[in-house]
Write an enzyme that holds these catalytic residues in place. Structure first.
Site, PDB file in Angstrom:
ATOM      1  CB  SER A 150      -0.952   0.237   1.157  1.00  0.00           C
ATOM      2  OG  SER A 150      -1.618   1.109   1.191  1.00  0.00           O
ATOM      3  CE1 TYR A 163      -3.752  -1.992   5.104  1.00  0.00           C
ATOM      4  CE2 TYR A 163      -3.191  -0.089   4.661  1.00  0.00           C
ATOM      5  CZ  TYR A 163      -4.016  -0.936   4.027  1.00  0.00           C
ATOM      6  OH  TYR A 163      -4.088  -1.969   2.634  1.00  0.00           O
ATOM      7  CE  LYS A 167      -1.277  -3.860   3.230  1.00  0.00           C
ATOM      8  NZ  LYS A 167      -1.577  -4.878   2.475  1.00  0.00           N
TER       9      LYS A 167
HETATM   10  P1  NAP Z   1     -11.751  -5.709   1.018  1.00  0.00           P
HETATM   11  O1  NAP Z   1     -12.680  -5.568   0.255  1.00  0.00           O
HETATM   12  O2  NAP Z   1     -11.558  -5.514   2.885  1.00  0.00           O
HETATM   13  O3  NAP Z   1     -11.065  -7.699   1.343  1.00  0.00           O
HETATM   14  C1  NAP Z   1     -10.805  -8.379   2.198  1.00  0.00           C
HETATM   15  C2  NAP Z   1     -10.975  -9.406   1.435  1.00  0.00           C
HETATM   16  O4  NAP Z   1      -9.498 -10.254   2.356  1.00  0.00           O
HETATM   17  C3  NAP Z   1     -11.785 -10.083   1.788  1.00  0.00           C
HETATM   18  O5  NAP Z   1     -12.177 -11.424   0.693  1.00  0.00           O
HETATM   19  C4  NAP Z   1     -11.992 -10.845   3.125  1.00  0.00           C
HETATM   20  O6  NAP Z   1     -12.865 -12.393   3.272  1.00  0.00           O
HETATM   21  C5  NAP Z   1      -9.909 -11.109   3.105  1.00  0.00           C
HETATM   22  N1  NAP Z   1      -9.540 -11.632   4.108  1.00  0.00           N
HETATM   23  C6  NAP Z   1     -10.050 -11.135   5.401  1.00  0.00           C
HETATM   24  N2  NAP Z   1      -8.849 -11.794   6.603  1.00  0.00           N
HETATM   25  C7  NAP Z   1      -9.307 -13.106   6.017  1.00  0.00           C
HETATM   26  C8  NAP Z   1      -8.039 -13.765   6.884  1.00  0.00           C
HETATM   27  N3  NAP Z   1      -7.996 -13.995   8.233  1.00  0.00           N
HETATM   28  N4  NAP Z   1      -8.123 -14.363   5.617  1.00  0.00           N
HETATM   29  C9  NAP Z   1      -8.190 -14.712   4.668  1.00  0.00           C
HETATM   30  N5  NAP Z   1      -8.796 -13.513   4.091  1.00  0.00           N
HETATM   31  C10 NAP Z   1      -9.222 -12.872   4.841  1.00  0.00           C
HETATM   32  O7  NAP Z   1     -10.190  -5.111   0.746  1.00  0.00           O
HETATM   33  P2  NAP Z   1     -10.179  -4.525  -0.511  1.00  0.00           P
HETATM   34  O8  NAP Z   1      -9.832  -3.050  -0.353  1.00  0.00           O
HETATM   35  O9  NAP Z   1      -9.703  -5.393  -1.412  1.00  0.00           O
HETATM   36  O10 NAP Z   1      -8.282  -4.980  -0.016  1.00  0.00           O
HETATM   37  C11 NAP Z   1      -7.285  -6.278  -0.986  1.00  0.00           C
HETATM   38  C12 NAP Z   1      -5.910  -5.578  -0.294  1.00  0.00           C
HETATM   39  O11 NAP Z   1      -5.469  -4.825  -0.898  1.00  0.00           O
HETATM   40  C13 NAP Z   1      -5.539  -5.729   1.240  1.00  0.00           C
HETATM   41  O12 NAP Z   1      -4.320  -5.946   1.362  1.00  0.00           O
HETATM   42  C14 NAP Z   1      -5.207  -3.999   1.321  1.00  0.00           C
HETATM   43  O13 NAP Z   1      -4.300  -4.075   2.603  1.00  0.00           O
HETATM   44  C15 NAP Z   1      -4.690  -3.920   0.073  1.00  0.00           C
HETATM   45  N6  NAP Z   1      -5.284  -2.072  -0.109  1.00  0.00           N
HETATM   46  C16 NAP Z   1      -6.129  -1.767   0.119  1.00  0.00           C
HETATM   47  C17 NAP Z   1      -6.302  -0.030  -0.704  1.00  0.00           C
HETATM   48  C18 NAP Z   1      -7.430   0.282  -0.993  1.00  0.00           C
HETATM   49  O14 NAP Z   1      -7.593   1.432  -1.015  1.00  0.00           O
HETATM   50  N7  NAP Z   1      -8.764  -0.398  -0.527  1.00  0.00           N
HETATM   51  C19 NAP Z   1      -5.595   0.177  -0.635  1.00  0.00           C
HETATM   52  C20 NAP Z   1      -3.758  -0.227  -0.583  1.00  0.00           C
HETATM   53  C21 NAP Z   1      -4.280  -1.682  -0.661  1.00  0.00           C
HETATM   54  P3  NAP Z   1     -13.828 -11.962   3.785  1.00  0.00           P
HETATM   55  O15 NAP Z   1     -15.063 -11.889   2.415  1.00  0.00           O
HETATM   56  O16 NAP Z   1     -14.658 -13.614   4.412  1.00  0.00           O
HETATM   57  O17 NAP Z   1     -14.281 -11.539   4.940  1.00  0.00           O
END
Ligand code: NAP
Length: 254
Positions: A150, A163, A167
Protein backbone atom coordinates in the site's frame (compact mmCIF):
# COMPACT_ATOMS: atom_id res chain seq x y z
CA UNK A 1 13.66 -10.49 -32.06
CA UNK A 2 11.07 -13.13 -31.26
CA UNK A 3 7.55 -11.72 -30.98
CA UNK A 4 5.82 -12.12 -27.62
CA UNK A 5 2.59 -14.12 -27.67
CA UNK A 6 -0.46 -11.88 -27.53
CA UNK A 7 -2.99 -14.55 -26.54
CA UNK A 8 -5.36 -13.53 -23.78
CA UNK A 9 -5.37 -17.09 -22.43
CA UNK A 10 -1.81 -16.97 -21.16
CA UNK A 11 -2.63 -18.81 -17.93
CA UNK A 12 -4.38 -21.76 -19.58
CA UNK A 13 -3.45 -24.91 -17.62
CA UNK A 14 -2.13 -22.81 -14.71
CA UNK A 15 -3.42 -22.65 -11.14
CA UNK A 16 -3.66 -19.30 -9.35
CA UNK A 17 -4.36 -18.76 -5.65
CA UNK A 18 -5.79 -15.37 -4.67
CA UNK A 19 -6.11 -14.79 -0.93
CA UNK A 20 -9.07 -12.66 0.16
CA UNK A 21 -10.78 -13.07 -3.21
CA UNK A 22 -14.39 -12.83 -2.05
CA UNK A 23 -14.51 -9.03 -2.33
CA UNK A 24 -12.74 -5.90 -3.58
CA UNK A 25 -9.31 -6.10 -5.21
CA UNK A 26 -9.06 -9.87 -4.64
CA UNK A 27 -12.34 -10.50 -6.45
CA UNK A 28 -11.28 -8.32 -9.40
CA UNK A 29 -7.95 -10.17 -9.48
CA UNK A 30 -9.63 -13.59 -9.50
CA UNK A 31 -11.72 -12.49 -12.49
CA UNK A 32 -8.72 -10.97 -14.32
CA UNK A 33 -6.70 -14.17 -13.92
CA UNK A 34 -9.70 -16.25 -14.97
CA UNK A 35 -9.90 -14.12 -18.13
CA UNK A 36 -6.36 -15.38 -18.83
CA UNK A 37 -7.62 -18.96 -18.57
CA UNK A 38 -6.29 -19.70 -15.07
CA UNK A 39 -7.94 -22.11 -12.69
CA UNK A 40 -8.56 -19.87 -9.70
CA UNK A 41 -8.57 -20.64 -5.98
CA UNK A 42 -10.88 -18.09 -4.37
CA UNK A 43 -9.73 -17.93 -0.75
CA UNK A 44 -11.87 -16.12 1.82
CA UNK A 45 -12.23 -15.84 5.60
CA UNK A 46 -15.98 -15.79 6.26
CA UNK A 47 -17.91 -14.46 3.22
CA UNK A 48 -18.94 -17.81 1.81
CA UNK A 49 -21.79 -16.52 -0.34
CA UNK A 50 -19.64 -13.79 -1.87
CA UNK A 51 -16.86 -16.32 -2.61
CA UNK A 52 -19.35 -18.69 -4.24
CA UNK A 53 -20.54 -15.79 -6.37
CA UNK A 54 -16.96 -15.11 -7.53
CA UNK A 55 -16.63 -18.80 -8.44
CA UNK A 56 -19.80 -18.51 -10.54
CA UNK A 57 -18.40 -15.40 -12.26
CA UNK A 58 -15.12 -17.20 -13.01
CA UNK A 59 -17.04 -20.14 -14.47
CA UNK A 60 -19.05 -17.73 -16.63
CA UNK A 61 -15.70 -16.65 -18.13
CA UNK A 62 -15.04 -20.29 -19.08
CA UNK A 63 -12.47 -21.03 -16.36
CA UNK A 64 -12.58 -23.26 -13.29
CA UNK A 65 -12.57 -22.08 -9.70
CA UNK A 66 -13.02 -23.31 -6.17
CA UNK A 67 -13.85 -21.30 -3.05
CA UNK A 68 -11.70 -22.33 -0.09
CA UNK A 69 -12.05 -20.79 3.37
CA UNK A 70 -8.86 -20.27 5.38
CA UNK A 71 -7.65 -17.65 7.81
CA UNK A 72 -4.29 -17.03 6.15
CA UNK A 73 -2.84 -15.54 9.33
CA UNK A 74 -2.86 -19.07 10.79
CA UNK A 75 -0.11 -21.51 9.77
CA UNK A 76 -2.27 -24.65 10.08
CA UNK A 77 -5.04 -23.14 7.94
CA UNK A 78 -2.56 -22.03 5.27
CA UNK A 79 -1.11 -25.56 5.18
CA UNK A 80 -4.65 -26.95 4.85
CA UNK A 81 -5.40 -24.55 1.99
CA UNK A 82 -2.24 -25.35 0.04
CA UNK A 83 -2.61 -29.10 0.66
CA UNK A 84 -6.18 -28.97 -0.66
CA UNK A 85 -5.01 -27.20 -3.83
CA UNK A 86 -2.15 -29.67 -4.35
CA UNK A 87 -4.46 -32.68 -3.86
CA UNK A 88 -6.87 -31.30 -6.45
CA UNK A 89 -4.52 -29.86 -9.06
CA UNK A 90 -0.95 -30.78 -8.10
CA UNK A 91 0.50 -27.38 -9.01
CA UNK A 92 0.52 -23.70 -8.03
CA UNK A 93 1.69 -21.25 -10.68
CA UNK A 94 0.51 -17.91 -9.32
CA UNK A 95 0.07 -16.67 -5.76
CA UNK A 96 -1.50 -13.29 -5.07
CA UNK A 97 -1.15 -12.35 -1.41
CA UNK A 98 -4.08 -9.96 -1.24
CA UNK A 99 -5.99 -10.66 2.00
CA UNK A 100 -5.79 -7.68 4.32
CA UNK A 101 -7.57 -5.78 7.08
CA UNK A 102 -7.31 -2.40 8.76
CA UNK A 103 -7.81 -1.49 12.43
CA UNK A 104 -7.23 2.25 12.21
CA UNK A 105 -6.66 4.46 15.23
CA UNK A 106 -4.02 6.93 16.38
CA UNK A 107 -0.91 5.47 18.01
CA UNK A 108 -1.75 6.47 21.59
CA UNK A 109 -5.14 4.77 21.33
CA UNK A 110 -3.90 1.68 19.51
CA UNK A 111 -4.36 -1.48 21.55
CA UNK A 112 -1.84 -4.29 21.26
CA UNK A 113 -4.61 -6.46 19.78
CA UNK A 114 -5.22 -3.85 17.03
CA UNK A 115 -1.51 -3.92 16.25
CA UNK A 116 -1.24 -7.70 16.34
CA UNK A 117 -4.32 -8.51 14.24
CA UNK A 118 -3.12 -6.28 11.41
CA UNK A 119 0.46 -7.57 11.53
CA UNK A 120 -0.76 -11.18 11.75
CA UNK A 121 -2.82 -11.02 8.56
CA UNK A 122 -1.15 -8.33 6.44
CA UNK A 123 2.46 -9.41 7.09
CA UNK A 124 2.61 -12.86 8.71
CA UNK A 125 -0.11 -14.10 6.33
CA UNK A 126 2.05 -13.09 3.36
CA UNK A 127 5.02 -14.95 4.89
CA UNK A 128 2.99 -18.11 5.59
CA UNK A 129 1.40 -18.34 2.13
CA UNK A 130 4.63 -17.47 0.31
CA UNK A 131 6.66 -20.00 2.30
CA UNK A 132 4.15 -22.80 1.61
CA UNK A 133 3.83 -22.00 -2.10
CA UNK A 134 7.51 -21.35 -2.74
CA UNK A 135 8.34 -24.98 -1.86
CA UNK A 136 6.05 -26.03 -4.73
CA UNK A 137 7.30 -23.37 -7.14
CA UNK A 138 10.94 -24.24 -6.43
CA UNK A 139 10.26 -27.84 -7.49
CA UNK A 140 8.35 -26.61 -10.57
CA UNK A 141 11.18 -24.15 -11.34
CA UNK A 142 8.55 -21.55 -12.20
CA UNK A 143 6.00 -19.29 -10.56
CA UNK A 144 4.84 -15.75 -10.07
CA UNK A 145 4.10 -14.20 -6.70
CA UNK A 146 2.42 -10.81 -6.29
CA UNK A 147 2.12 -9.24 -2.83
CA UNK A 148 -0.32 -6.41 -2.21
CA UNK A 149 1.25 -3.61 -0.21
CA UNK A 150 0.00 0.00 0.00
CA UNK A 151 1.05 3.62 -0.37
CA UNK A 152 0.65 3.68 3.43
CA UNK A 153 3.70 1.40 3.65
CA UNK A 154 5.70 3.82 1.52
CA UNK A 155 4.77 7.21 2.95
CA UNK A 156 2.95 6.51 6.24
CA UNK A 157 -0.59 7.54 7.10
CA UNK A 158 -1.85 8.94 10.41
CA UNK A 159 -4.05 6.37 12.17
CA UNK A 160 -2.40 3.45 10.41
CA UNK A 161 0.80 2.71 12.38
CA UNK A 162 -0.08 -1.00 12.40
CA UNK A 163 -1.13 -1.13 8.75
CA UNK A 164 1.75 0.95 7.39
CA UNK A 165 4.27 -1.11 9.39
CA UNK A 166 2.82 -4.33 7.99
CA UNK A 167 2.75 -2.99 4.43
CA UNK A 168 6.32 -1.64 4.68
CA UNK A 169 7.27 -5.10 5.95
CA UNK A 170 5.71 -6.64 2.85
CA UNK A 171 7.99 -4.49 0.68
CA UNK A 172 11.17 -5.69 2.45
CA UNK A 173 9.88 -9.26 2.42
CA UNK A 174 9.16 -9.04 -1.33
CA UNK A 175 12.68 -7.88 -2.16
CA UNK A 176 14.37 -10.56 -0.04
CA UNK A 177 12.22 -13.41 -1.32
CA UNK A 178 12.65 -12.16 -4.90
CA UNK A 179 16.42 -12.57 -4.44
CA UNK A 180 16.06 -16.00 -2.81
CA UNK A 181 13.79 -17.44 -5.53
CA UNK A 182 15.27 -15.74 -8.59
CA UNK A 183 17.64 -18.58 -9.56
CA UNK A 184 14.63 -20.86 -10.17
CA UNK A 185 12.86 -18.39 -12.45
CA UNK A 186 10.26 -17.38 -9.87
CA UNK A 187 9.34 -13.70 -9.79
CA UNK A 188 8.15 -11.88 -6.66
CA UNK A 189 6.77 -8.36 -6.93
CA UNK A 190 4.65 -6.00 -4.86
CA UNK A 191 1.74 -3.87 -6.03
CA UNK A 192 1.00 -0.71 -4.04
CA UNK A 193 -2.55 0.59 -4.51
CA UNK A 194 -3.49 4.09 -3.44
CA UNK A 195 -7.11 4.81 -2.55
CA UNK A 196 -9.29 2.15 -4.16
CA UNK A 197 -13.07 2.03 -3.78
CA UNK A 198 -13.82 -1.18 -1.83
CA UNK A 199 -15.40 -2.18 1.49
CA UNK A 200 -12.05 -1.42 3.16
CA UNK A 201 -12.26 2.26 2.28
CA UNK A 202 -16.05 2.60 2.66
CA UNK A 203 -15.75 4.35 6.05
CA UNK A 204 -12.76 6.57 5.17
CA UNK A 205 -13.46 10.29 4.83
CA UNK A 206 -12.55 10.24 1.18
CA UNK A 207 -12.90 13.94 0.34
CA UNK A 208 -9.85 14.81 2.42
CA UNK A 209 -7.75 12.36 0.42
CA UNK A 210 -8.75 13.53 -3.05
CA UNK A 211 -6.42 16.55 -2.92
CA UNK A 212 -3.44 14.16 -2.67
CA UNK A 213 -4.37 12.22 -5.82
CA UNK A 214 -2.96 13.95 -8.94
CA UNK A 215 -5.38 12.09 -11.23
CA UNK A 216 -8.22 13.52 -9.14
CA UNK A 217 -10.26 10.40 -8.51
CA UNK A 218 -10.25 7.15 -6.57
CA UNK A 219 -9.11 3.92 -8.18
CA UNK A 220 -11.19 0.90 -9.13
CA UNK A 221 -10.36 -2.68 -8.08
CA UNK A 222 -10.10 -3.60 -11.78
CA UNK A 223 -7.30 -1.06 -12.23
CA UNK A 224 -5.21 -2.80 -9.57
CA UNK A 225 -6.12 -6.20 -10.99
CA UNK A 226 -4.84 -5.06 -14.40
CA UNK A 227 -1.29 -4.70 -13.09
CA UNK A 228 -1.51 -7.96 -11.12
CA UNK A 229 -2.65 -9.69 -14.30
CA UNK A 230 0.35 -8.30 -16.19
CA UNK A 231 2.81 -9.42 -13.50
CA UNK A 232 1.20 -12.86 -13.21
CA UNK A 233 0.44 -13.67 -16.83
CA UNK A 234 2.41 -11.61 -19.32
CA UNK A 235 5.57 -13.16 -20.78
CA UNK A 236 7.01 -9.63 -20.78
CA UNK A 237 6.89 -9.65 -16.96
CA UNK A 238 9.27 -12.64 -16.71
CA UNK A 239 12.23 -10.27 -16.30
CA UNK A 240 10.62 -8.14 -13.58
CA UNK A 241 11.27 -9.14 -9.97
CA UNK A 242 11.71 -7.50 -6.57
CA UNK A 243 9.82 -4.40 -7.72
CA UNK A 244 7.15 -2.29 -6.06
CA UNK A 245 4.70 -0.87 -8.58
CA UNK A 246 2.09 1.72 -7.69
CA UNK A 247 -1.49 1.95 -8.92
CA UNK A 248 -2.38 5.12 -7.08
CA UNK A 249 -3.36 7.91 -9.47
CA UNK A 250 0.06 9.47 -8.89
CA UNK A 251 -0.02 9.68 -5.08
CA UNK A 252 3.55 8.36 -4.76
CA UNK A 253 6.10 9.30 -7.40
CA UNK A 254 9.42 7.69 -6.53
P1 NAP B 1 -11.72 -5.74 1.24
O1 NAP B 1 -12.66 -5.31 0.18
O2 NAP B 1 -11.98 -5.37 2.66
O3 NAP B 1 -11.56 -7.35 1.14
C1 NAP B 1 -10.72 -8.02 2.02
C2 NAP B 1 -10.61 -9.47 1.62
O4 NAP B 1 -9.70 -10.11 2.54
C3 NAP B 1 -11.94 -10.22 1.71
O5 NAP B 1 -12.00 -11.14 0.66
C4 NAP B 1 -11.81 -10.93 3.05
O6 NAP B 1 -12.55 -12.14 3.13
C5 NAP B 1 -10.34 -11.26 3.06
N1 NAP B 1 -9.86 -11.57 4.41
C6 NAP B 1 -10.01 -10.84 5.55
N2 NAP B 1 -9.43 -11.47 6.59
C7 NAP B 1 -8.91 -12.62 6.09
C8 NAP B 1 -8.20 -13.70 6.66
N3 NAP B 1 -7.88 -13.71 7.96
N4 NAP B 1 -7.82 -14.72 5.86
C9 NAP B 1 -8.15 -14.74 4.54
N5 NAP B 1 -8.81 -13.73 3.94
C10 NAP B 1 -9.19 -12.69 4.71
O7 NAP B 1 -10.24 -5.24 0.94
P2 NAP B 1 -9.59 -4.57 -0.37
O8 NAP B 1 -9.77 -3.10 -0.29
O9 NAP B 1 -10.01 -5.29 -1.58
O10 NAP B 1 -8.04 -4.83 -0.06
C11 NAP B 1 -7.33 -5.91 -0.64
C12 NAP B 1 -5.85 -5.71 -0.38
O11 NAP B 1 -5.42 -4.46 -0.94
C13 NAP B 1 -5.48 -5.63 1.10
O12 NAP B 1 -4.23 -6.25 1.33
C14 NAP B 1 -5.40 -4.15 1.37
O13 NAP B 1 -4.57 -3.86 2.47
C15 NAP B 1 -4.79 -3.67 0.06
N6 NAP B 1 -5.01 -2.26 -0.22
C16 NAP B 1 -6.26 -1.75 -0.38
C17 NAP B 1 -6.42 -0.40 -0.65
C18 NAP B 1 -7.77 0.24 -0.85
O14 NAP B 1 -7.81 1.46 -1.01
N7 NAP B 1 -8.86 -0.51 -0.85
C19 NAP B 1 -5.29 0.41 -0.74
C20 NAP B 1 -4.02 -0.12 -0.58
C21 NAP B 1 -3.90 -1.48 -0.33
P3 NAP B 1 -14.07 -12.15 3.75
O15 NAP B 1 -14.93 -11.53 2.68
O16 NAP B 1 -14.37 -13.59 3.97
O17 NAP B 1 -14.01 -11.32 4.99
Amino acid sequence: MEALPTSQQRLQGKVAIVTGASRGIGRATALALAAEGATVVVNYASSREAADQVVAEVEALGSSAIALPADVSKADQVDGLINAVMEKWGQVDVLVNNAGITRDTLLLRMKPEDWQAVIDLNLTGVFLCTRAVSKIMLKQRSGRIVNITSVAGQMGNPGQANYSAAKAGVIGFTKTVAKELATRGITVNAVAPGFITTDMTADVKADAILQFIPLGRYGKPEEVAGLIRFLAADPAAAYITGQVMNVDGGMVMA
